[in-house]
Design a protein around this motif. Structure first.
Motif, PDB file in Angstrom:
ATOM      1  N   VAL A 293      54.166  41.949  50.625  1.00  0.00           N
ATOM      2  CA  VAL A 293      52.752  41.582  50.669  1.00  0.00           C
ATOM      3  C   VAL A 293      51.950  42.777  50.148  1.00  0.00           C
ATOM      4  CG1 VAL A 293      50.818  40.870  52.113  1.00  0.00           C
ATOM      5  CG2 VAL A 293      53.129  40.034  52.622  1.00  0.00           C
ATOM      6  N   PRO A 294      51.535  42.742  48.893  1.00  0.00           N
ATOM      7  CA  PRO A 294      50.779  43.863  48.331  1.00  0.00           C
ATOM      8  C   PRO A 294      49.396  43.985  48.965  1.00  0.00           C
ATOM      9  CG  PRO A 294      51.701  42.446  46.607  1.00  0.00           C
ATOM     10  CD  PRO A 294      51.804  41.703  47.894  1.00  0.00           C
ATOM     11  N   ASP A 295      48.844  45.191  48.897  1.00  0.00           N
ATOM     12  CA  ASP A 295      47.457  45.377  49.321  1.00  0.00           C
ATOM     13  C   ASP A 295      46.506  44.816  48.273  1.00  0.00           C
ATOM     14  OD1 ASP A 295      48.039  46.882  51.749  1.00  0.00           O
ATOM     15  OD2 ASP A 295      48.703  48.468  50.394  1.00  0.00           O
ATOM     16  N   LEU A 296      46.865  45.018  47.003  1.00  0.00           N
ATOM     17  CA  LEU A 296      46.100  44.477  45.887  1.00  0.00           C
ATOM     18  C   LEU A 296      47.068  43.856  44.887  1.00  0.00           C
ATOM     19  CD1 LEU A 296      43.660  47.472  45.127  1.00  0.00           C
ATOM     20  CD2 LEU A 296      43.122  45.411  46.452  1.00  0.00           C
ATOM     21  N   ILE A 297      46.673  42.744  44.268  1.00  0.00           N
ATOM     22  CA  ILE A 297      47.458  42.116  43.210  1.00  0.00           C
ATOM     23  C   ILE A 297      46.571  41.992  41.981  1.00  0.00           C
ATOM     24  CG2 ILE A 297      48.765  40.088  42.477  1.00  0.00           C
ATOM     25  CD1 ILE A 297      49.350  39.427  45.304  1.00  0.00           C
ATOM     26  N   THR A 298      47.095  42.391  40.824  1.00  0.00           N
ATOM     27  CA  THR A 298      46.380  42.179  39.570  1.00  0.00           C
ATOM     28  C   THR A 298      47.016  41.008  38.839  1.00  0.00           C
ATOM     29  OG1 THR A 298      47.764  43.757  38.335  1.00  0.00           O
ATOM     30  CG2 THR A 298      45.780  44.611  39.396  1.00  0.00           C
ATOM     31  N   MET A 299      46.157  40.155  38.274  1.00  0.00           N
ATOM     32  CA  MET A 299      46.619  38.921  37.627  1.00  0.00           C
ATOM     33  C   MET A 299      45.868  38.711  36.322  1.00  0.00           C
ATOM     34  SD  MET A 299      46.293  36.653  41.085  1.00  0.00           S
ATOM     35  CE  MET A 299      45.098  37.780  41.799  1.00  0.00           C
ATOM     36  N   ALA A 300      46.504  38.001  35.396  1.00  0.00           N
ATOM     37  CA  ALA A 300      45.858  37.569  34.148  1.00  0.00           C
ATOM     38  C   ALA A 300      46.776  36.531  33.515  1.00  0.00           C
ATOM     39  CB  ALA A 300      45.588  38.765  33.220  1.00  0.00           C
ATOM     40  N   LYS A 301      47.029  36.632  32.223  1.00  0.00           N
ATOM     41  CA  LYS A 301      47.942  35.789  31.453  1.00  0.00           C
ATOM     42  C   LYS A 301      47.962  34.335  31.906  1.00  0.00           C
ATOM     43  CE  LYS A 301      50.870  39.521  29.645  1.00  0.00           C
ATOM     44  NZ  LYS A 301      50.397  39.461  28.263  1.00  0.00           N
ATOM     45  N   GLY A 302      48.899  33.932  32.772  1.00  0.00           N
ATOM     46  CA  GLY A 302      49.086  32.527  33.109  1.00  0.00           C
ATOM     47  C   GLY A 302      48.019  31.914  33.984  1.00  0.00           C
ATOM     48  N   ILE A 303      47.000  32.652  34.350  1.00  0.00           N
ATOM     49  CA  ILE A 303      46.019  32.175  35.325  1.00  0.00           C
ATOM     50  C   ILE A 303      45.163  31.026  34.808  1.00  0.00           C
ATOM     51  CG2 ILE A 303      44.237  33.853  34.655  1.00  0.00           C
ATOM     52  CD1 ILE A 303      43.447  34.105  37.571  1.00  0.00           C
ATOM     53  N   ALA A 304      44.900  30.963  33.495  1.00  0.00           N
ATOM     54  CA  ALA A 304      43.864  30.041  33.011  1.00  0.00           C
ATOM     55  C   ALA A 304      44.262  29.276  31.759  1.00  0.00           C
ATOM     56  CB  ALA A 304      42.558  30.798  32.779  1.00  0.00           C
ATOM     57  N   GLY A 305      45.532  29.005  31.581  1.00  0.00           N
ATOM     58  CA  GLY A 305      45.960  28.141  30.488  1.00  0.00           C
ATOM     59  C   GLY A 305      45.596  28.621  29.109  1.00  0.00           C
ATOM     60  N   GLY A 306      45.418  29.928  28.923  1.00  0.00           N
ATOM     61  CA  GLY A 306      45.096  30.473  27.618  1.00  0.00           C
ATOM     62  C   GLY A 306      43.692  31.014  27.492  1.00  0.00           C
ATOM     63  N   MET A 307      42.831  30.727  28.442  1.00  0.00           N
ATOM     64  CA  MET A 307      41.476  31.293  28.433  1.00  0.00           C
ATOM     65  C   MET A 307      41.521  32.712  29.002  1.00  0.00           C
ATOM     66  SD  MET A 307      39.635  29.030  27.030  1.00  0.00           S
ATOM     67  CE  MET A 307      37.982  29.656  27.354  1.00  0.00           C
ATOM     68  N   PRO A 308      40.648  33.604  28.494  1.00  0.00           N
ATOM     69  CA  PRO A 308      40.667  34.985  28.982  1.00  0.00           C
ATOM     70  C   PRO A 308      40.087  35.105  30.384  1.00  0.00           C
ATOM     71  CG  PRO A 308      38.925  34.687  27.359  1.00  0.00           C
ATOM     72  CD  PRO A 308      39.710  33.410  27.381  1.00  0.00           C
ATOM     73  N   LEU A 309      40.949  35.413  31.338  1.00  0.00           N
ATOM     74  CA  LEU A 309      40.533  35.581  32.729  1.00  0.00           C
ATOM     75  C   LEU A 309      41.549  36.463  33.428  1.00  0.00           C
ATOM     76  CD1 LEU A 309      38.409  34.583  34.873  1.00  0.00           C
ATOM     77  CD2 LEU A 309      40.144  32.930  35.585  1.00  0.00           C
ATOM     78  N   SER A 310      41.069  37.342  34.280  1.00  0.00           N
ATOM     79  CA  SER A 310      41.960  38.153  35.107  1.00  0.00           C
ATOM     80  C   SER A 310      41.318  38.327  36.473  1.00  0.00           C
ATOM     81  CB  SER A 310      42.233  39.520  34.457  1.00  0.00           C
ATOM     82  OG  SER A 310      41.047  40.310  34.405  1.00  0.00           O
ATOM     83  N   ALA A 311      42.091  38.871  37.396  1.00  0.00           N
ATOM     84  CA  ALA A 311      41.586  39.000  38.758  1.00  0.00           C
ATOM     85  C   ALA A 311      42.268  40.143  39.482  1.00  0.00           C
ATOM     86  CB  ALA A 311      41.813  37.699  39.538  1.00  0.00           C
ATOM     87  N   VAL A 312      41.551  40.694  40.437  1.00  0.00           N
ATOM     88  CA  VAL A 312      42.126  41.558  41.467  1.00  0.00           C
ATOM     89  C   VAL A 312      41.886  40.852  42.788  1.00  0.00           C
ATOM     90  CG1 VAL A 312      42.105  43.789  42.625  1.00  0.00           C
ATOM     91  CG2 VAL A 312      41.627  43.657  40.166  1.00  0.00           C
ATOM     92  N   THR A 313      42.958  40.558  43.511  1.00  0.00           N
ATOM     93  CA  THR A 313      42.863  39.957  44.839  1.00  0.00           C
ATOM     94  C   THR A 313      43.515  40.900  45.830  1.00  0.00           C
ATOM     95  OG1 THR A 313      42.888  37.689  44.011  1.00  0.00           O
ATOM     96  CG2 THR A 313      43.563  38.007  46.289  1.00  0.00           C
ATOM     97  N   GLY A 314      42.888  41.080  46.980  1.00  0.00           N
ATOM     98  CA  GLY A 314      43.491  41.978  47.950  1.00  0.00           C
ATOM     99  C   GLY A 314      42.798  41.958  49.288  1.00  0.00           C
ATOM    100  N   ARG A 315      43.205  42.883  50.096  1.00  0.00           N
ATOM    101  CA  ARG A 315      42.711  42.967  51.464  1.00  0.00           C
ATOM    102  C   ARG A 315      41.191  43.105  51.475  1.00  0.00           C
ATOM    103  NH1 ARG A 315      46.895  43.307  54.906  1.00  0.00           N
ATOM    104  NH2 ARG A 315      48.913  43.887  54.010  1.00  0.00           N
ATOM    105  N   ALA A 316      40.568  42.310  52.329  1.00  0.00           N
ATOM    106  CA  ALA A 316      39.110  42.268  52.370  1.00  0.00           C
ATOM    107  C   ALA A 316      38.510  43.645  52.618  1.00  0.00           C
ATOM    108  CB  ALA A 316      38.657  41.284  53.447  1.00  0.00           C
ATOM    109  N   GLU A 317      39.129  44.426  53.510  1.00  0.00           N
ATOM    110  CA  GLU A 317      38.551  45.719  53.851  1.00  0.00           C
ATOM    111  C   GLU A 317      38.557  46.682  52.667  1.00  0.00           C
ATOM    112  OE1 GLU A 317      42.877  45.829  55.460  1.00  0.00           O
ATOM    113  OE2 GLU A 317      41.236  44.383  55.216  1.00  0.00           O
TER     114      GLU A 317
END
Length: 461
Positions: A293-317
């Motif tokens: 269970v990471p504290d933060l996860i970085t994402m992109a590529k497969g997230i949006a079917g080819g549209m440019p999008l990325s994210a950082v998801t992680g612990r609220a604090e």
């Protein structure tokens, strides 16, 4: 003789717009692709390269059709981007509907619901039951940079630990985080400071073949404690399965041991899932395979079917600790990209693309391991077959050794292209063939692509 496939049908056929069959009607590249290449050389710098000399006109399912009318088997997915296919109807419809309303307002100026819905989905899909927050950007490199910013701010520390063979992007900070110099870093420095590189768990190339994942992690931890000190380390940043470095799957125990040490020492554990996320490895995220269970996860590529999008998801604090205005960007979480992401996630759920990835793994791994055995096993040209889900690699070597063979790797990729199969190479030593088919690929088409790959390897060998 080709290895006979005995695996039963495991990939239910999905509806597609284009015929899912390989079909070459001209030489490769054809005249229209050559014409486009001539036009390109007068306006596009040579620093921007393309792996393949064919220019796309259409794509659907597991097929890319070029401007000359040739249909190629797609075993690259635009580098693990089009997991749901290049023109999934649900995604196309969502893009069209959103574009008819508005294409941009900037979430930092006039926000909109789809950004919030994407964050809600990421809170549900990513590992862990803790409270989470998400911030959206455009590219994987942006996500990684912002994860590092968050880790440094929240810990008050500066040092960031990365690993041999890592790839994290092409911006100044992410070039520093990336291991391979050519073509990513050469002559682009100076780079951002306080980056420390540690040995990766690379089972095929370990000097001690009996080294466990936990022991490999302790080797890295020993260097961290000696060279940096836990109280100076802001973050450990790692790809759960390394991408550009060669689809390296660390030995079991490596990731959990690192994550446990990080947690015990107040170090932020960041999983770079840019290439391995969104069902690619047979789970929503590769971290899940060992319960990390990471504290933060970085994402992109497969997230949006080819549209440019990325994210950082992680612990609220962690994310809530950043001061107002400290995170964002003009285009981050663009409404069209958000609509595409929500539709892509729907497709992944509806068609159980994690399950399809596992079925692809069973089919492809069985085929490639049988081929390796048939070509001499350890004495043959296939040094290693590895990967998870539909993220699979062949490491090619000089027969009877572990010496990388980038020449045969290039020859195999070129031979496949000539026969209508698009695949990519990677690896620190340039000797890895990586297979990243769309998760919606038709089974017959996938088997056809494997037939071509097998023939190319046999011919090169």
């Amino acid at each position: 003789m080709a290895v006979e496939l005995t695996t039963p049908s495991v990939l239910p056929t999905l509806a597609t717009r284009l015929s899912q069959r390989r079909d070459l009607v001209t030489e490769v590249p054809g005249p229209e692709s050559r014409n486009l290449h001539d036009r390109r050389t007068s306006v596009v710098p040579r620093g921007v390269i393309s792996s393949l000399p064919v220019y796309a006109a259409d794509a659907d399912g597991g097929i890319i059709r070029d401007v000359d009318g040739n249909s190629f088997v797609d075993l690259g997915s635009g580098i693990a981007v089009t997991n749901v296919g290049a023109s999934a109807p649900t995604v196309v419809a969502a893009i069209r509907e959103q574009a008819e309303h508005f294409t941009h307002t900037c979430f930092m100026v006039s926000p909109y619901e789809s950004y919030i819905r994407v964050a809600e989905e990421l809170a549900e899909l990513t590992p862990g039951n803790h409270a989470k927050r998400s911030v959206l950007f455009n590219s994987g490199a942006e996500a990684v940079e912002n994860a590092v910013k968050i880790a440094r701010l929240t810990t008050g520390r500066q040092a960031v630990v990365v690993f041999d063979h890592a790839y994290h992007g092409r911006t100044n900070l992410t070039m520093a985080l990336t291991a391979k110099t050519m073509p990513y870093k050469s002559n682009f420095g100076p780079f951002a400071p306080e980056i420390y590189r540690m040995p990766m768990s690379y089972p095929y190339r370990e000097e001690n073949p009996n080294l466990t994942g936990a022991e490999a992690a302790l080797r890295a931890i020993d260097q961290i404690e000696k060279q940096i000190g836990a109280d100076s380390t802001a973050a450990i940043l790692i790809e759960p399965i390394q991408g550009e470095g060669g689809f390296i799957v660390p030995a079991p125990g490596f990731l959990p041991t690192l994550a446990d040490w990080a947690r015990s020492n107040g170090v932020v554990f960041i999983a770079d899932e840019v290439q391995s996320g969104f069902c690619r490895t047979g789970a929503w995220f590769a971290s899940e395979h060992e319960g990390v269970v990471p504290d933060l996860i970085t994402m992109a590529k497969g997230i949006a079917g080819g549209m440019p999008l990325s994210a950082v998801t992680g612990r609220a604090e962690l994310l809530d600790a950043v001061h107002p205005g400290g995170l964002g960007g003009t285009y981050g979480g663009n409404p069209i990209a958000c609509a595409a992401a929500l539709a892509s996630i729907d497709v992944m759920r509806e068609h159980d693309l994690s399950g399809r990835a596992r079925a692809i793994e069973a089919l492809v791994m069985g085929r490639l391991r049988a081929l390796s055995d048939d070509l001499g096993g350890e004495q043959g040209p296939i040094g290693d077959v590895r990967g998870r889900g539909a993220m699979i690699a062949l490491e090619l070597v000089k027969p009877g050794t572990r010496k990388p063979d980038p020449e045969i790797t290039k020859a195999v990729a070129s031979a496949c292209l000539a026969e209508g199969v698009l695949l990519l190479t990677c690896g620190t030593f340039g000797n890895v063939i990586r297979l990243l088919p769309p998760l919606v690929i038709d089974e017959e088409l996938l088997l056809d692509g494997l037939d071509v790959l097998e023939a190319a390897i046999r011919a090169a060998h």
